[in-house]
Design an enzyme around this catalytic site. Structure first.
Site, PDB file in Angstrom:
ATOM      1  N   LYS A  79      11.951   1.387   9.474  1.00 49.53           N
ATOM      2  CA  LYS A  79      12.384   1.980   7.209  1.00 49.53           C
ATOM      3  C   LYS A  79      10.574   1.992   7.005  1.00 49.53           C
ATOM      4  O   LYS A  79      10.995   3.319   6.602  1.00 49.53           O
ATOM      5  CB  LYS A  79      13.135   0.699   6.750  1.00 49.53           C
ATOM      6  CG  LYS A  79      13.217   0.588   5.600  1.00 49.53           C
ATOM      7  CD  LYS A  79      13.650  -0.558   4.853  1.00 49.53           C
ATOM      8  CE  LYS A  79      13.416  -1.237   4.404  1.00 49.53           C
ATOM      9  NZ  LYS A  79      11.535  -1.633   3.574  1.00 49.53           N
ATOM     10  N   ASN A  80      10.156   0.894   7.674  1.00 49.88           N
ATOM     11  CA  ASN A  80       8.359   0.552   7.502  1.00 49.88           C
ATOM     12  C   ASN A  80       7.624   1.794   7.495  1.00 49.88           C
ATOM     13  O   ASN A  80       7.085   1.538   7.699  1.00 49.88           O
ATOM     14  CB  ASN A  80       7.886  -0.875   7.311  1.00 49.88           C
ATOM     15  CG  ASN A  80       8.954  -1.441   6.154  1.00 49.88           C
ATOM     16  OD1 ASN A  80       9.543  -1.366   5.876  1.00 49.88           O
ATOM     17  ND2 ASN A  80       9.087  -2.774   6.844  1.00 49.88           N
ATOM     18  N   CYS A  97       8.696  -8.705  -7.073  1.00 44.56           N
ATOM     19  CA  CYS A  97      10.100  -8.306  -6.455  1.00 44.56           C
ATOM     20  C   CYS A  97      10.338 -10.063  -6.142  1.00 44.56           C
ATOM     21  O   CYS A  97       9.489 -11.562  -6.148  1.00 44.56           O
ATOM     22  CB  CYS A  97      10.265  -7.774  -5.158  1.00 44.56           C
ATOM     23  SG  CYS A  97       9.510  -8.482  -3.785  1.00 44.56           S
ATOM     24  N   ARG A 123       3.261  -9.412  -5.408  1.00 45.72           N
ATOM     25  CA  ARG A 123       2.770  -7.528  -5.322  1.00 45.72           C
ATOM     26  C   ARG A 123       1.776  -6.833  -5.249  1.00 45.72           C
ATOM     27  O   ARG A 123       2.149  -5.300  -6.040  1.00 45.72           O
ATOM     28  CB  ARG A 123       4.784  -6.901  -4.227  1.00 45.72           C
ATOM     29  CG  ARG A 123       5.089  -7.524  -4.285  1.00 45.72           C
ATOM     30  CD  ARG A 123       5.615  -7.971  -2.344  1.00 45.72           C
ATOM     31  NE  ARG A 123       5.416  -7.591  -1.810  1.00 45.72           N
ATOM     32  CZ  ARG A 123       6.512  -6.764  -1.182  1.00 45.72           C
ATOM     33  NH1 ARG A 123       8.280  -6.988  -1.438  1.00 45.72           N
ATOM     34  NH2 ARG A 123       6.308  -5.226  -0.047  1.00 45.72           N
ATOM     35  N   ASP A 158       8.266 -10.571   8.447  1.00 42.63           N
ATOM     36  CA  ASP A 158       9.933  -9.874   7.884  1.00 42.63           C
ATOM     37  C   ASP A 158      11.009 -10.616   8.412  1.00 42.63           C
ATOM     38  O   ASP A 158      11.214 -10.163   9.001  1.00 42.63           O
ATOM     39  CB  ASP A 158       9.691  -8.436   8.368  1.00 42.63           C
ATOM     40  CG  ASP A 158       8.871  -7.730   6.845  1.00 42.63           C
ATOM     41  OD1 ASP A 158       8.511  -6.519   6.919  1.00 42.63           O
ATOM     42  OD2 ASP A 158       8.186  -8.211   5.781  1.00 42.63           O
ATOM     43  N   ARG A 215      18.977  -2.211   2.188  1.00 46.02           N
ATOM     44  CA  ARG A 215      18.229  -1.723   1.814  1.00 46.02           C
ATOM     45  C   ARG A 215      17.296  -1.285   2.830  1.00 46.02           C
ATOM     46  O   ARG A 215      16.484  -0.610   3.012  1.00 46.02           O
ATOM     47  CB  ARG A 215      17.357  -2.033   0.551  1.00 46.02           C
ATOM     48  CG  ARG A 215      17.721  -2.555  -0.880  1.00 46.02           C
ATOM     49  CD  ARG A 215      15.999  -3.482  -1.002  1.00 46.02           C
ATOM     50  NE  ARG A 215      15.321  -2.429  -0.909  1.00 46.02           N
ATOM     51  CZ  ARG A 215      13.688  -3.136  -0.490  1.00 46.02           C
ATOM     52  NH1 ARG A 215      13.736  -5.019  -1.110  1.00 46.02           N
ATOM     53  NH2 ARG A 215      12.927  -3.172  -0.163  1.00 46.02           N
TER      54      ARG A 215
HETATM   55  C1  EPZ Z   1       4.578  -4.243   4.146  1.00 48.76           C
HETATM   56  O1  EPZ Z   1       4.896  -4.398   2.313  1.00 48.76           O
HETATM   57  C2  EPZ Z   1       6.075  -4.017   4.600  1.00 48.76           C
HETATM   58  N1  EPZ Z   1       6.961  -2.865   3.439  1.00 48.76           N
HETATM   59  C3  EPZ Z   1       6.896  -5.375   3.949  1.00 48.76           C
HETATM   60  O2  EPZ Z   1       8.467  -5.437   4.523  1.00 48.76           O
HETATM   61  C4  EPZ Z   1       6.204  -6.616   4.833  1.00 48.76           C
HETATM   62  O3  EPZ Z   1       6.844  -7.695   4.368  1.00 48.76           O
HETATM   63  C5  EPZ Z   1       5.001  -5.755   4.587  1.00 48.76           C
HETATM   64  O4  EPZ Z   1       3.649  -4.817   4.165  1.00 48.76           O
HETATM   65  C6  EPZ Z   1       3.598  -7.305   5.348  1.00 48.76           C
HETATM   66  O5  EPZ Z   1       3.797  -7.160   6.413  1.00 48.76           O
HETATM   67  C7  EPZ Z   1       7.402  -1.587   3.692  1.00 48.76           C
HETATM   68  O6  EPZ Z   1       6.442  -1.419   4.936  1.00 48.76           O
HETATM   69  C8  EPZ Z   1       7.170  -1.442   3.419  1.00 48.76           C
HETATM   70  P1  EPZ Z   1       1.551  -5.478   2.153  1.00 48.76           P
HETATM   71  P2  EPZ Z   1       3.180  -4.682   2.301  1.00 48.76           P
HETATM   72  O7  EPZ Z   1       0.465  -4.870   1.253  1.00 48.76           O
HETATM   73  O8  EPZ Z   1       2.870  -2.820   2.387  1.00 48.76           O
HETATM   74  C9  EPZ Z   1      -1.480  -8.544  -1.145  1.00 48.76           C
HETATM   75  C10 EPZ Z   1      10.876  -5.689   4.186  1.00 48.76           C
HETATM   76  O9  EPZ Z   1      11.371  -6.883   4.262  1.00 48.76           O
HETATM   77  N2  EPZ Z   1      -1.375  -7.368  -1.607  1.00 48.76           N
HETATM   78  O10 EPZ Z   1       0.340  -6.486   3.496  1.00 48.76           O
HETATM   79  O11 EPZ Z   1       3.826  -4.346   0.437  1.00 48.76           O
HETATM   80  C11 EPZ Z   1       0.559  -9.362  -1.486  1.00 48.76           C
HETATM   81  O12 EPZ Z   1       1.052  -9.403  -2.943  1.00 48.76           O
HETATM   82  C12 EPZ Z   1       9.841  -5.318   3.462  1.00 48.76           C
HETATM   83  O13 EPZ Z   1      10.990  -4.334   4.912  1.00 48.76           O
HETATM   84  C13 EPZ Z   1      -2.473  -7.661  -2.834  1.00 48.76           C
HETATM   85  O14 EPZ Z   1      -2.963  -8.660  -3.036  1.00 48.76           O
HETATM   86  O15 EPZ Z   1       2.708  -5.553   2.109  1.00 48.76           O
HETATM   87  C14 EPZ Z   1       1.222  -9.853   0.027  1.00 48.76           C
HETATM   88  O16 EPZ Z   1       0.829 -11.251  -0.445  1.00 48.76           O
HETATM   89  C15 EPZ Z   1       9.200  -6.856   2.564  1.00 48.76           C
HETATM   90  N3  EPZ Z   1      -2.877  -6.239  -3.208  1.00 48.76           N
HETATM   91  C16 EPZ Z   1       0.268  -9.335   0.790  1.00 48.76           C
HETATM   92  O17 EPZ Z   1      -1.031  -8.905   0.654  1.00 48.76           O
HETATM   93  C17 EPZ Z   1      -2.915  -5.329  -3.120  1.00 48.76           C
HETATM   94  O18 EPZ Z   1      -2.902  -4.133  -3.215  1.00 48.76           O
HETATM   95  C18 EPZ Z   1       1.177  -8.243   1.889  1.00 48.76           C
HETATM   96  O19 EPZ Z   1       1.583  -7.730   1.173  1.00 48.76           O
HETATM   97  C19 EPZ Z   1      -1.511  -4.763  -1.935  1.00 48.76           C
HETATM   98  C20 EPZ Z   1      -1.011  -6.097  -0.904  1.00 48.76           C
END
Ligand code: EPZ
Length: 426
Positions: A22-23, A116, A121, A305, A397
């Site tokens: 998915k990701n 969420c 996020r 995850d 999802r």
């Molecule tokens: C991706 O989310 C995945 N989703 C998530 O999988 C996964 O948990 C996550 O990466 C971490 O591995 C998809 O790929 C669609 P991040 P993403 O940006 O990109 C902070 C699932 O279960 N952050 O690496 O949103 C954020 O708040 C889902 O399949 C900022 O502060 O993750 C979080 O604490 C859930 N500012 C941390 O970084 C930003 O601009 C990780 O977020 C962006 C992120």
């Protein structure tokens, strides 16, 4: 809302083929908007999140079909870069469309995706990355409007190796003028898959999978056909389910190298794991041993995850384990539900202290988010008696009919869907 009814206590056994990731599919579908023409993506699972993304692309004028596991897109009729707020709210990953639409149209309007169940996020790293490429980004309440006549390559450093921000900046930089470097980039396999997809269309990206990615801007891309990598989180979920039910399971179409940290942890609990090319075999008949400390961190460390899923195995282990969640501030919501099934878990800030018990007991529990829901299914499979998991849409999802997938391994799971006048039928 659908429910899953699970009769627990039966070891999983048999062979299963893992779905596409998915990701990886979500950013690749978004990246397809960078090119004009027909793009075909294979191995795309039927998931709610994929449906939402395809509906957004259709809303923007793209033709999109999803037959079996193949998505065919025709982006030549794409006419808008304004993502409707209602659709943004349905799935925060629509944020991935910012970079491609800005690069293609010179402007994009989106809305704050919001937090969420698992956390706030934020998207500040996405926005600062686009600004570094020369975009004007105006935030008006929840609406975000970006403009850029032509993006220009830049040196970008991420304060945190955000997966989404890395992907968004990569996609925006593909058609920018000159060279872009992203330092402290996320290293997840899904980012490597995105690089492979974009380079298949003529992009010049190097370094995905390391902490420094370089993108040489090109004038245009050429449509391609591409197959998405297997889903490492679904793979890990099935592996943990096999271990928690003390079963023997063979998983086909996997990427074992994407699961090194999970394999290491499972072996520490005493589970036997063998790897041969894209096949993983998982088996155990003994009670798992506790693992003194697991810390979730960016790839290649232990993935957030899989945190809720492995916690179910540790809840049944002989001894006390400690799990520290460092990525999302709200990712322990499954703990209360597991406690209702007899688990002995105490949470203190971002650490969970898990004292293993000899068995869990069936109960009616509620899925609060995608991976927490998957963990509750594993708990129901391992528990004695009947478990009812509610709010199953969270699970849908990311898992393509989880009851069918696990049913192939002998799991006794039935989905009940409400019909008018609120009856429920299998
Ligand atoms: C991706 O989310 C995945 N989703 C998530 O999988 C996964 O948990 C996550 O990466 C971490 O591995 C998809 O790929 C669609 P991040 P993403 O940006 O990109 C902070 C699932 O279960 N952050 O690496 O949103 C954020 O708040 C889902 O399949 C900022 O502060 O993750 C979080 O604490 C859930 N500012 C941390 O970084 C930003 O601009 C990780 O977020 C962006 C992120």
């Amino acid at each position: 809302m659908d429910k899953l009814v699970i009769e627990g206590g039966k070891p999983l056994s048999g062979t299963i083929v893992i779905q596409g990731a998915k990701n990886a599919a979500l950013p690749i579908l978004a990246a397809s908007m960078l090119v004009e023409g027909k793009v075909t993506i294979d191995h795309v699972p039927k998931l709610l999140d994929i449906d939402v993304m395809l509906n957004i692309l259709r809303e923007l004028g793209c033709r999109a079909e999803h037959e079996d596991e193949t998505v065919t897109l025709d982006t030549s009729s794409l006419h808008s870069s304004h993502i409707p707020e209602a659709l943004m709210r349905q799935m925060r990953s629509s944020i991935f469309l910012m970079g491609p639409l800005l690069a293609r149209f010179g402007e994009v309007t989106i809305y704050q995706p919001g937090g969420c169940a698992i956390g706030e996020r934020k998207i500040d790293l996405h926005l600062s990355g686009l600004r570094a490429l020369g975009a004007q980004v105006d935030e008006e309440d929840s609406r975000i409007v970006c403009y850029a006549k032509r993006l220009k390559g830049a040196e970008i450093h991420l304060d945190f190796p955000s997966v989404g921000a890395t992907e968004n900046i990569m996609m925006a930089a593909v058609l920018a003028e000159g060279l872009t470097t992203i330092s402290n980039a996320a290293r997840e396999p899904e980012i490597q898959d995105l690089q492979h997809f974009l380079n298949s269309m003529g992009a010049k990206i190097f370094g995905a999978g390391t902490d420094t990615i370089t993108i040489e801007g090109v004038e245009k891309l050429t449509p391609c056909r591409y197959q998405v990598i297997p889903d490492r989180i679904v793979t890990g979920t099935v592996m943990v389910a096999a271990a928690a039910t003390r079963g023997q399971v063979t998983l086909l179409n996997t990427c074992p190298s994407h699961l090194t940290s999970l394999i290491h942890v499972l072996r520490r609990t005493g589970v036997q794991i063998t790897v041969d090319d894209d096949i993983i075999k998982v088996g155990t008949a003994a009670r798992p041993k506790a693992v003194d400390r697991i810390v979730t961190s960016p790839y290649p460390a232990f993935p957030t995850d899989l945190q809720s899923q492995i916690m179910v195995l540790l809840a049944l282990a002989d001894g006390v384990s400690v799990m520290k969640e460092t990525i999302f501030e709200g990712r322990f919501k499954h703990v209360d539900e597991l406690s209702r099934m007899g688990a002995d878990i105490r949470v203190d800030l971002n650490s969970a202290f898990i004292r293993g018990v000899s068995r869990l007991y069936g109960a009616t529990v509620e899925a609060t988010d995608l991976r927490a829901g998957a963990a509750l299914v594993i708990a129901g499979l391992a528990a004695q008696g009947k478990t009812v998991v509610e709010q199953v849409h969270h699970i849908d999802r990311g898992y393509d009919r989880i009851e069918t997938m696990l049913g192939r391994l002998g799991a006794r799971i039935t989905r009940y869907s409400p019909v008018p006048n609120n009856q429920i039928v299998p």
